[in-house]
Enzyme design. Sequence first.
Site, PDB file in Angstrom:
ATOM      1  N   SER A  40      39.527  30.833  30.095  1.00 24.27           N
ATOM      2  CA  SER A  40      39.008  32.110  30.610  1.00 24.27           C
ATOM      3  C   SER A  40      39.629  33.305  29.900  1.00 24.27           C
ATOM      4  O   SER A  40      38.923  34.191  29.414  1.00 24.27           O
ATOM      5  CB  SER A  40      39.255  32.212  32.116  1.00 24.27           C
ATOM      6  OG  SER A  40      40.644  32.340  32.378  1.00 24.27           O
ATOM      7  N   ASP A  41      40.964  33.323  29.840  1.00 26.48           N
ATOM      8  CA  ASP A  41      41.586  34.532  29.281  1.00 26.48           C
ATOM      9  C   ASP A  41      41.484  34.576  27.763  1.00 26.48           C
ATOM     10  O   ASP A  41      41.462  35.655  27.169  1.00 26.48           O
ATOM     11  CB  ASP A  41      43.032  34.743  29.761  1.00 26.48           C
ATOM     12  CG  ASP A  41      43.919  33.534  29.647  1.00 26.48           C
ATOM     13  OD1 ASP A  41      43.432  32.483  29.212  1.00 26.48           O
ATOM     14  OD2 ASP A  41      45.113  33.643  29.990  1.00 26.48           O
ATOM     15  N   CYS A  42      41.377  33.417  27.125  1.00 27.91           N
ATOM     16  CA  CYS A  42      41.213  33.433  25.665  1.00 27.91           C
ATOM     17  C   CYS A  42      39.830  33.971  25.315  1.00 27.91           C
ATOM     18  O   CYS A  42      39.670  34.730  24.346  1.00 27.91           O
ATOM     19  CB  CYS A  42      41.422  32.029  25.096  1.00 27.91           C
ATOM     20  SG  CYS A  42      43.088  31.440  25.419  1.00 27.91           S
TER      21      CYS A  42
ATOM     22  N   GLU B 204      40.243  37.721  25.815  1.00 29.74           N
ATOM     23  CA  GLU B 204      41.017  38.404  24.780  1.00 29.74           C
ATOM     24  C   GLU B 204      40.242  38.383  23.454  1.00 29.74           C
ATOM     25  O   GLU B 204      40.274  39.352  22.694  1.00 29.74           O
ATOM     26  CB  GLU B 204      42.406  37.771  24.591  1.00 29.74           C
ATOM     27  CG  GLU B 204      43.287  37.722  25.841  1.00 29.74           C
ATOM     28  CD  GLU B 204      43.598  39.066  26.485  1.00 29.74           C
ATOM     29  OE1 GLU B 204      43.254  40.120  25.920  1.00 29.74           O
ATOM     30  OE2 GLU B 204      44.180  39.054  27.596  1.00 29.74           O
TER      31      GLU B 204
END
Length: 733
Positions: free
Chosen positions: A463-465, A468
């Site tokens: 999710s966060d990759c 980002e």
Amino acid sequence: MPTTRRKAPLGATDVSKWRLDSQDEGRHVWHYAADPSRSSTSSEQTDEEKYWLGLPLNDLTYSSAGSSSADSSRPATPLEAARKGFEFYKKLQSEDGHWAGEYGGPLFLLPGIVFAMYISQTPIPQEWKIEMARYLTNMRRDNGEGDEGWGLHIEGVSTVMGTSLNYVVLRILGVGPDEPMMVKARSTLLFHGGAAAAPSWAKLWLATLNLYSWEGTHPIPPELWLLPTWFPMSPTKWWSYNRMVVLPMTFLSGSRFATPLNPLLRSLREELYADAYDSINWPSQRSNIASVDLYSPHPALLEVVFAVSGAYERVHSTWLRKRALDYVYELIKMEDENTSYQCQAPVNKALNMICRWIREGPSSDAFRLHKAKIRDFMWMSKDGMMTTGTNGSQLWDAGFIAQALYESGLATEDQNKESTTKLLSWIDRCQIRENPRWFGEMSRHASKGAWPFSTREQGYTISDCTSEGLKAVIYLQSLPDMPQLVSRERMCDAVDIILSLQNADGGFAACELVRGSTLLEMLNPAEVFRDIMIEHTYPECTTACLTALSVFSKLHPDYRPEDIERTSARAISFIHSSQRPDGSWYGSWAVCFTYATMFALESLALVGETAATSSRAAKACEFLLSKQIEDGGWGESFQCCETREYVQHEQSQVVNTAYAIIGLLAAKSTDHEAIRRGCRLLMQRQLDNGEWAQEAIEGVFNHTCGISYPNYKFYWSIWALGKAQKELGDEGW
Ligand code: LAN
């Protein structure tokens, strides 16, 4: 970190002969010049290679420790320091645009790879043997009785898991039992109860090596995988890393595979235990776990489940077992094919490789393909050769570097144009364009449009990759003259993925939705880790998703506006509800409170909640300010992750200081002097050549295991310094 540069029993290779291939979509493959099939080894080592090997850089102006720097003038402002930092850091950029890095730390990963090679009789290259032994020599603890072995990770005290597994590794590599370090390690092991008291993951490895009786392990039946997916305990509801590790474990446990005994293994049976191997009462060892290893004791419910699985093992139907093993094997094949034999992480990589060898033999295509990808996990460092936590942290680092450059303003400076253009093109190529072939069968979350943590080939959605990656692309593409590589359609694919990953509590987890009940944590059999049974939601991941949605909707306000608004509002309420009474947030993926608090404050700032307007943000600022120490910095001990309470590190840390500065700036804290003092600390710590030296381990997973993010000291510092000057002005530094 243990003292490095000790004399290793197998010696050392000539480090000037190591070369890193990193041009193939970010794959990292180290090779040694002695290998005549490689022509590139005749070329000069690059700065990238030299830096990671601990050698002076080609341009000695940039070499640390003792060199006479041509530009030893100290930067006068934070922005100058950030610029100088990036001048150094740019030298480490790979030709293809990303930054490589040493993603080590855990000490239970190298054993898996070595055991898989040993069991499958895959020759281990001599230079690997030498360098692996050197690494373990350097990482051994030497703090007296009971702490002269190896820990779970490089900063942890000696444990039975770390010591037993790495001791066996060294013996396989050719180190004799009478070497002084082996004698010390053995006495540490015996002090803690010997290998009999190993945690369940180590028991499984040792049983596979025929160094532990399967009778001494709790059976993990492969029939688990035949449970219907709606069943509350179905593995499809587990955290995917756990699911993918348990999969081959059930294959090995269910078939009770043990490598044939030989003189080395016979000798190890004598070296690892306090009692004679044949005299050990194996069934009574199943829940015998050394207290030094025990972080998550077995809950009572798990012991009941184990009693049932133990009874089932005695009466199981051979027909059903065969069916279950066949099905498990099919799933193993699909995971291999979905990831081009990288697998999700090196734990299941090593286990899957053994299963493929057992079923299809050494000359099968599958085994050959597995062997070819081992190299992706073997990182050569100044301390020797290690196995990395995944096949790198490429996208994660690339995404943050891009944002640090953008936010500090360095991205628009002429001298950085080439570097940022290459970086954008790498991030563009890293986006996952399709779901993997066996995505439904493997119960995977969709990945079309996502960004992974490491490389596109590994291919797991994070999710966060994804977030980002998306922010990095939008920022870089907004710069003058940048090529528009990622289309609106591909950004929308990423947004679809992000929107699909929100959970009922409004938060975001790492790879998938939270699928199972928290009660499943009552069945966590891995004594050394916590919260591994199901996905959990995190302020770090939630902030990344929220900020990405916001940056995207400013660029394309017409795409799914209601969905984005609803998702964002719910994400903010998750951030609110996960704040602790002291004003902080607990971080699960790096050390620790300053890290998560930085993210959470960015979330709050997005909706206008700052120190002046919101009691939550004000409280968080108070928390941060209360932790600043005399030298102007912040420093958290790794113990924060384990105890979930703030524990001060003996020394301030560059990375914690940078997180705190960024958090305070996001919250528009009025205590500018505190921010300035933090910046001055970062500037003091910067070496004359522009770099920052390595300090304590930065990352963590599952509350107990440290993992290195050596690139953090560069880009978080650059980011904090650049942003501070932008927001507080050019004067008064
Ligand atoms: C990682 C590394 C990256 C990390 C972040 C992106 C930083 C985080 O924000 C989300 C979770 C994630 C993707 C993550 C999950 C767990 C990983 C893959 C690791 C910590 C790297 C190694 C670890 C993996 C599980 C190690 C193998 C150990 C097992 C217990 C299977």
